[in-house]
Structure formats: C-alpha cells, structure tokens
Design a protein around this motif. Structure first.
Motif, PDB file in Angstrom:
ATOM      1  N   LEU A  35      -8.520   3.198  36.795  1.00 42.08           N
ATOM      2  CA  LEU A  35      -8.512   4.040  35.597  1.00 42.08           C
ATOM      3  C   LEU A  35      -7.544   3.536  34.529  1.00 42.08           C
ATOM      4  CD1 LEU A  35      -8.572   7.496  37.389  1.00 42.08           C
ATOM      5  CD2 LEU A  35     -10.499   6.215  36.435  1.00 42.08           C
ATOM      6  N   SER A  36      -7.117   2.287  34.633  1.00 42.56           N
ATOM      7  CA  SER A  36      -6.180   1.728  33.665  1.00 42.56           C
ATOM      8  C   SER A  36      -6.749   1.783  32.254  1.00 42.56           C
ATOM      9  CB  SER A  36      -5.842   0.282  34.014  1.00 42.56           C
ATOM     10  OG  SER A  36      -5.115   0.223  35.212  1.00 42.56           O
ATOM     11  N   MET A  37      -5.934   2.251  31.336  1.00 41.38           N
ATOM     12  CA  MET A  37      -6.361   2.424  29.959  1.00 41.38           C
ATOM     13  C   MET A  37      -6.816   1.103  29.318  1.00 41.38           C
ATOM     14  SD  MET A  37      -4.141   4.210  26.984  1.00 41.38           S
ATOM     15  CE  MET A  37      -4.900   5.676  26.416  1.00 41.38           C
ATOM     16  N   VAL A  38      -6.095   0.042  29.596  1.00 44.96           N
ATOM     17  CA  VAL A  38      -6.389  -1.237  28.964  1.00 44.96           C
ATOM     18  C   VAL A  38      -7.732  -1.815  29.437  1.00 44.96           C
ATOM     19  CG1 VAL A  38      -5.257  -2.805  30.580  1.00 44.96           C
ATOM     20  CG2 VAL A  38      -5.192  -3.315  28.161  1.00 44.96           C
ATOM     21  N   ARG A  39      -8.207  -1.355  30.555  1.00 46.60           N
ATOM     22  CA  ARG A  39      -9.476  -1.832  31.101  1.00 46.60           C
ATOM     23  C   ARG A  39     -10.658  -1.513  30.194  1.00 46.60           C
ATOM     24  NH1 ARG A  39     -11.508  -0.893  37.291  1.00 46.60           N
ATOM     25  NH2 ARG A  39     -13.134  -2.437  37.196  1.00 46.60           N
ATOM     26  N   VAL A  40     -10.575  -0.472  29.411  1.00 41.25           N
ATOM     27  CA  VAL A  40     -11.690  -0.072  28.549  1.00 41.25           C
ATOM     28  C   VAL A  40     -11.653  -0.708  27.161  1.00 41.25           C
ATOM     29  CG1 VAL A  40     -11.999   2.114  29.758  1.00 41.25           C
ATOM     30  CG2 VAL A  40     -10.537   2.030  27.744  1.00 41.25           C
ATOM     31  N   SER A  41     -10.630  -1.493  26.898  1.00 43.48           N
ATOM     32  CA  SER A  41     -10.555  -2.159  25.598  1.00 43.48           C
ATOM     33  C   SER A  41     -11.667  -3.196  25.470  1.00 43.48           C
ATOM     34  CB  SER A  41      -9.201  -2.850  25.432  1.00 43.48           C
ATOM     35  OG  SER A  41      -9.219  -3.666  24.267  1.00 43.48           O
ATOM     36  N   ARG A  42     -12.370  -3.164  24.362  1.00 44.12           N
ATOM     37  CA  ARG A  42     -13.424  -4.146  24.115  1.00 44.12           C
ATOM     38  C   ARG A  42     -12.853  -5.524  23.823  1.00 44.12           C
ATOM     39  NH1 ARG A  42     -15.949  -1.820  19.301  1.00 44.12           N
ATOM     40  NH2 ARG A  42     -14.087  -0.565  19.270  1.00 44.12           N
ATOM     41  N   LEU A  43     -11.579  -5.597  23.452  1.00 44.94           N
ATOM     42  CA  LEU A  43     -10.967  -6.866  23.085  1.00 44.94           C
ATOM     43  C   LEU A  43     -10.375  -7.627  24.268  1.00 44.94           C
ATOM     44  CD1 LEU A  43      -9.188  -5.713  19.799  1.00 44.94           C
ATOM     45  CD2 LEU A  43     -11.379  -6.874  20.037  1.00 44.94           C
ATOM     46  N   VAL A  44     -10.076  -6.946  25.337  1.00 47.90           N
ATOM     47  CA  VAL A  44      -9.495  -7.594  26.515  1.00 47.90           C
ATOM     48  C   VAL A  44     -10.611  -8.291  27.285  1.00 47.90           C
ATOM     49  CG1 VAL A  44      -8.300  -7.181  28.703  1.00 47.90           C
ATOM     50  CG2 VAL A  44      -7.578  -5.981  26.651  1.00 47.90           C
ATOM     51  N   ARG A  45     -10.397  -9.567  27.618  1.00 47.79           N
ATOM     52  CA  ARG A  45     -11.463 -10.366  28.228  1.00 47.79           C
ATOM     53  C   ARG A  45     -11.665 -10.135  29.713  1.00 47.79           C
ATOM     54  NH1 ARG A  45     -11.945 -16.052  25.229  1.00 47.79           N
ATOM     55  NH2 ARG A  45     -11.998 -15.205  23.135  1.00 47.79           N
ATOM     56  N   GLY A  46     -10.638  -9.665  30.396  1.00 46.00           N
ATOM     57  CA  GLY A  46     -10.776  -9.448  31.827  1.00 46.00           C
ATOM     58  C   GLY A  46      -9.691  -8.539  32.363  1.00 46.00           C
ATOM     59  N   PHE A  47      -9.972  -7.944  33.504  1.00 47.30           N
ATOM     60  CA  PHE A  47      -9.026  -7.018  34.117  1.00 47.30           C
ATOM     61  C   PHE A  47      -9.037  -7.230  35.625  1.00 47.30           C
ATOM     62  CE2 PHE A  47      -8.026  -3.060  36.267  1.00 47.30           C
ATOM     63  CZ  PHE A  47      -6.846  -2.692  35.641  1.00 47.30           C
ATOM     64  N   ASP A  48      -7.864  -7.245  36.235  1.00 48.20           N
ATOM     65  CA  ASP A  48      -7.741  -7.369  37.687  1.00 48.20           C
ATOM     66  C   ASP A  48      -6.920  -6.223  38.235  1.00 48.20           C
ATOM     67  OD1 ASP A  48      -9.122  -9.801  38.194  1.00 48.20           O
ATOM     68  OD2 ASP A  48      -7.431 -10.894  37.336  1.00 48.20           O
TER      69      ASP A  48
END
Length: 88
Positions: A35-48
């Motif tokens: 549920l990390s907030m940054v995970r839903v950013s359209r600008l962030v290329r990837g999330f781990d």
C-alpha cells in the motif's frame, strides 16, 4: 541517472519521487507494504517490496547496498528518516 527512493509509504517519499522525476531523473522506489503511496505514482518506473526497516534493518541495508552495487541505482534517498530512533 537512476535514483532509488526508500520508505515509499509516506507522503514525503511520494513528493520527493515526483519532484525528482520532474527534474528529469529515472526514479525507482521501494517500501515495506504493497500500500506504499509512491507505488501509485505514474512517474515512478518501478517499485519493490522490501523488509520492514524497524523489524529487519540489517536485511534492508543489504538490499539497498546491493541495488547501488549492481548499478540499478546511482543515488539512494530516503523518504523518511526516523531520527528519534538514534536517540538513547
């Protein structure tokens, strides 16, 4: 340049990631919860997903160091720094 933003659940990480992206950098993020907030950013290329920094700090440090060593990130920035944890 690739930048890894850590502790992605908080608003400061989200704002930092968005600002860094808008400055022209390639941003990836990590956090201990889906549920990390940054995970839903359209600008962030990837999330781990990574271990909880309060429960497994050693393992988290190893994963971050590995990301820097393998050239998957050139710069590491934290969305949050628990300064109160450093106090006795």
């Amino acid at each position: 340049m690739r930048i890894l933003v850590t502790y992605g659940w908080c608003r400061t990480a989200y704002i930092a990631a968005e600002s860094i992206c808008r400055a022209g950098f390639e941003v990836y993020a990590c956090g201990s919860t889906a549920l990390s907030m940054v995970r839903v950013s359209r600008l962030v290329r990837g999330f781990d997903r990574v271990p909880d920094p309060f429960k497994e700090p050693e393992q988290l440090v190893e994963l971050r160091a590995s990301a820097l060593e393998t050239d998957s990130a050139r710069l590491l920035t934290s969305g949050f720094f628990p300064a109160y944890r450093a106090l006795p």
